[in-house]
Design an enzyme around this catalytic site. Structure first.
Site, mmCIF file in Angstrom:
data_model
loop_
_atom_site.group_PDB
_atom_site.id
_atom_site.type_symbol
_atom_site.label_atom_id
_atom_site.label_comp_id
_atom_site.label_asym_id
_atom_site.label_seq_id
_atom_site.Cartn_x
_atom_site.Cartn_y
_atom_site.Cartn_z
ATOM 1 N N ASP A 28 -9.200 -13.854 -0.920
ATOM 2 C CA ASP A 28 -9.398 -12.517 -1.460
ATOM 3 C C ASP A 28 -8.401 -11.587 -0.769
ATOM 4 O O ASP A 28 -7.736 -11.966 0.194
ATOM 5 C CB ASP A 28 -10.851 -12.039 -1.297
ATOM 6 C CG ASP A 28 -11.172 -10.955 -2.329
ATOM 7 O OD1 ASP A 28 -10.234 -10.419 -2.941
ATOM 8 O OD2 ASP A 28 -12.350 -10.621 -2.513
HETATM 9 C C1 BGC Z 1 -11.567 -8.061 -4.730
HETATM 10 C C2 BGC Z 1 -11.271 -9.163 -5.698
HETATM 11 C C3 BGC Z 1 -10.038 -8.805 -6.496
HETATM 12 C C4 BGC Z 1 -8.889 -8.564 -5.544
HETATM 13 C C5 BGC Z 1 -7.593 -8.239 -6.236
HETATM 14 C C6 BGC Z 1 -10.368 -7.675 -3.901
HETATM 15 O O1 BGC Z 1 -10.592 -6.539 -3.152
HETATM 16 O O2 BGC Z 1 -12.640 -8.450 -3.907
HETATM 17 O O3 BGC Z 1 -12.359 -9.397 -6.526
HETATM 18 O O4 BGC Z 1 -9.753 -9.807 -7.409
HETATM 19 O O5 BGC Z 1 -9.227 -7.481 -4.710
HETATM 20 O O6 BGC Z 1 -7.619 -7.017 -6.839
#
Ligand code: BGC
Length: 742
Positions: A285
């Site tokens: 993530d």
């Molecule tokens: C989120 C994800 C997301 C990623 C990219 C993160 O902060 O938890 O779900 O896909 O950012 O935007």
């Protein structure tokens, strides 16, 4: 008639098909291997590196980069947050200047639509309609693929049992079985039949794992849970996504029993890539590799990179940990090159599958972009999905549907004319010119035949004071009042946890003032989570939970209010009466001191100030018609392990409107080697019936539905009695039966 010729013919086709599929696979594997042999260590590590474009969706890294230079030098495998056929094409062209010309993967959070904004995922879950959910995902994918995206960071398949957690809006609610079915529908919708079509994108099952159980609903927090809970409740939707062929997984920000998911070997290597044999790749993530330092699980970014790659995180999203450390870690023999090769292989495989080596620009076509983004069908489908997602919570004395001959309707509340709030959070870009507000939706429906008068009364947060007097005066002039209340678009979603999930600001006070006029009041609630609104639940004559319904929300609500669509949604999550009841799920455990009557709670597992029951239970949702459940029949009263229990009953539409009912089958194992939940959803069907019409509904209870994880984490069904409960909600069981597993 049975024909051997036909059978042989079919077998022949199957053999040819299997051989071709395996040859194709072989070819990709061989191509991946050949490419891998040409790559330097730096280029391999580059494939594991993902940068964000200018629009960021997380904290910005302190490390300064020259992204285009890195791309040109083969040091980037994927970009997120770059949008549009033109921009993706331009950046891909830079990758084509690199030594090996390995195409970039473009990725984006396309959560509930790209240009056409659909209802939020939690809303869609309330439709219990897998075709509608799949269709919505497919259109989102089609639009995303037309603007150069290869990959969406969806679906979020985290089970969400804590409505304080803002990200419940992004998932399928609290239930494991429903969540698993929806995970499958969304993956198939996003990815289409097979990866490689330019009308589909790779999906990503996130966030692996147990992110939904963050402590006290606070985003990014720790998770401490038993293995049984993990395997039984939180993992199955991920397994369903993997079985449905999801191309990628994303790990999560939380720790699981002390170990960050990103650095968790048990989750990623033992379970996902080991036991489940998952062949796709895992992206971290945003910054979650680096965050292992803040967790106190890694001493610095290099240590974090070591722990993440060892644990099975293949791609580093925006931690810059792999690109700065992995080469050295391999050279110092801290990381085995085999781990790097495995991660690179998984990523390259997907690039081949998408056809990017044949044509790196195949998703970035400005002509297709224009065509697809302007497809008028998309809007109509968004409206259809929105109306299917709405849940009629209450309808006293059949106040709804409204008659088109009403003279005057007062529209009151901060969301009456709002557009941005209907879109909700997690959208690639907002375009309110494409949104129909509730006011516009009603106007479209009744033209000038009904007089619509409006007053805002208060703003969402109650910061601007507002004018209750004007709202009350407006209500008095009308025959009926429709109030539009709820959360502003940025009050649920990532990093939007709320400790108090009551209707924000002075909205409930406004309701009380309007309700005191004695006019009949219909309340339409729009929000990104289950909220608490006890006064409204008690006093409003009708309540429609519209969630954040997307761009067609206004038209969809109007269709429901005037009965052009008979509501069929059912809650995918429990609505509590008080925050203190959370976590609250229908699938709660029995206790040694269960309450038998709400009045007799002394020395019982209960609260003295609030009942144990929710305000609205999981599975609840009314229709304008009524359904009768009769004639339950059980195939057998006693079965052996390899036998199924056939259950059937008659469902009749006993009301005046055609309608759909979601019939729900729950099971309970009343005596087992571990205490079991009071009921668990194991099957459902959405059935459409005309007035007076009946259908025989059949379910098959297979052995698998009786199983649970025992103390040794074995998936077993224990002999003994099982209870079957069939009903229209988890708290509205209409038919009961029992059988014995021998
Ligand atoms: C989120 C994800 C997301 C990623 C990219 C993160 O902060 O938890 O779900 O896909 O950012 O935007």
């Amino acid at each position: 008639m049975f024909s051997y010729r036909k059978l042989l013919g079919t077998l022949f086709i199957l053999v040819i098909w299997a051989a071709t599929a395996s040859a194709q696979k072989k070819t990709i594997n061989q191509r991946v291997d050949s490419l891998l042999r040409l790559m330097t260590l730096e280029e391999k590590v580059g494939q594991l590196n993902q940068y964000s474009g200018k629009e960021v969706t997380g904290p910005v890294s302190e490390r300064k980069t020259n992204q285009l230079n890195d791309i040109k030098n083969g040091l980037v495998g994927s970009m997120l947050n770059v949008k549009g056929a033109k921009d993706t094409r331009e950046i891909q062209a830079v990758a084509m200047q690199s030594r090996l010309k390995i195409p970039l993967l473009f990725s984006l959070d396309v959560i509930h639509g790209y240009k056409t904004i659909f209802p939020i995922p939690l809303a869609e879950a309330a439709s219990w309609d897998m075709d509608a959910i799949g269709q919505s995902a497919h259109i989102a994918a089609k639009e995303a693929a037309a603007v150069g995206q290869h990959w969406t960071f969806a679906p979020m398949v985290d089970v969400g049992r804590d409505p304080r957690w803002g990200r419940v809006m992004e998932g399928a609610g609290e239930d494991t079985y429903l969540g698993s079915m929806i995970a499958k529908a969304r993956v198939k919708g996003f990815q289409g039949e097979k990866l490689g079509g330019t009308d589909a994108v790779m999906a990503c099952a996130k966030h692996f794992a147990a992110y939904g159980a963050a402590l006290a609903g606070r985003d990014y927090n720790a998770v401490d849970m038993s293995d049984n809970m993990l395997w039984e409740t939180y993992l199955p939707p991920f397994k369903a996504a993997a079985d449905a062929g999801v191309a990628t997984f994303m790990n999560s920000f939380n720790t699981l029993n002390g170990i960050p998911a990103t650095g968790n070997t048990y989750l990623q290597r033992d379970i996902l890539k080991g036991k489940w044999g998952y062949k796709g790749f895992v992206v971290s993530d945003w910054g979650s590799i680096g965050e292992m330092v803040s967790w106190g699980y890694a001493s610095n970014n290099t240590d974090a990179a070591l722990k993440a790659i060892t644990a099975g995180s293949d791609m580093d999203m925006e931690s810059h940990a792999y690109i700065t450390s992995l080469v050295q870690l391999v050279k110092n023999k801290k990381v085995d090159i085999k781990l790097i090769d495995d991660a690179v292989r998984r990523i390259l495989y997907k690039k081949f599958e998408l056809g990017l080596f044949e044509d790196p620009y195949r998703f970035s076509s400005e002509t297709r972009e224009k065509l697809v983004l302007n497809d008028p069908q998309h809007k109509l489908i968004a409206r259809d999905v929105a109306q299917k997602s709405m849940v009629l919570l209450k309808n006293e004395n059949h106040l709804l549907p409204l008659s088109k001959t009403i003279k005057t309707i007062a529209l009151i509340g901060p969301l009456v004319k709002s557009k941005r709030d209907l879109e909700g959070s997690w959208i690639p870009q907002s375009d309110t010119t494409l949104v129909t507000s509730l006011y516009e939706g009603l106007k479209n429906k009744v033209n000038d035949s009904v007089n619509l008068i409006c007053a805002e009364g208060t703003d969402v947060m109650g910061k601007l004071g507002g004018n209750f007097d004007d709202a009350v005066a407006t209500a008095r002039k009308a025959d009926i009042v429709v109030m539009a209340l709820g959360e502003a678009w940025d009050m649920s979603g990532e990093s939007k946890s709320r400790a108090d999930i009551r209707l924000p600001g002075r909205q409930e006070a406004l309701f009380n003032a309007i309700s005191a006029t004695g006019k009949p009041v219909v309340v339409v609630l729009m929000a990104g989570r289950p909220m608490i609104f006890n006064q409204i639940a008690e006093k409003a004559q009708a309540i429609l939970y519209a969630w954040w319904p997307g761009a067609e929300g206004g038209n969809a609500i109007a269709n429901v209010l005037f009965g052009d669509y008979n509501p069929s949604g059912k809650l995918p999550a429990t609505f509590p009466r008080a925050v203190g009841q959370i976590p609250l799920s229908y699938a709660s455990y029995t206790t040694g001191r269960p309450i038998k009557s709400p009045k007799d709670i002394k020395y019982k597992s209960a609260y003295i100030d609030v009942p144990n029951t929710p305000q609205y239970a999981f599975g609840h949702g009314l229709s304008y018609t009524t359904f009768a459940y009769t004639d339950l029949k059980l195939g057998k009263k006693a079965v052996k392990r390899n036998e199924m229990v056939g259950v059937s009953f008659k469902l009749t539409n006993t009301g005046k409107y055609a309608g759909e009912e979601v019939v729900q089958l729950y099971l309970q194992d009343p005596v087992a080697s571990l205490a079991r939940p009071v009921k668990e959803l194991k099957d459902f069907q959405k059935v459409s019936l005309n007035p007076g019409e009946s259908k025989i509904i059949k379910f098959q209870i297979t052995y698998d539905k009786l199983c649970f994880y025992n103390r040794k984490l074995q998936w077993v069904a224990e002999p003994g009695r099982f209870k079957i409960m069939i009903g229209s909600a988890s708290d509205d069981i209409k038919l009961n039966a029992e059988f014995e597993l021998q």
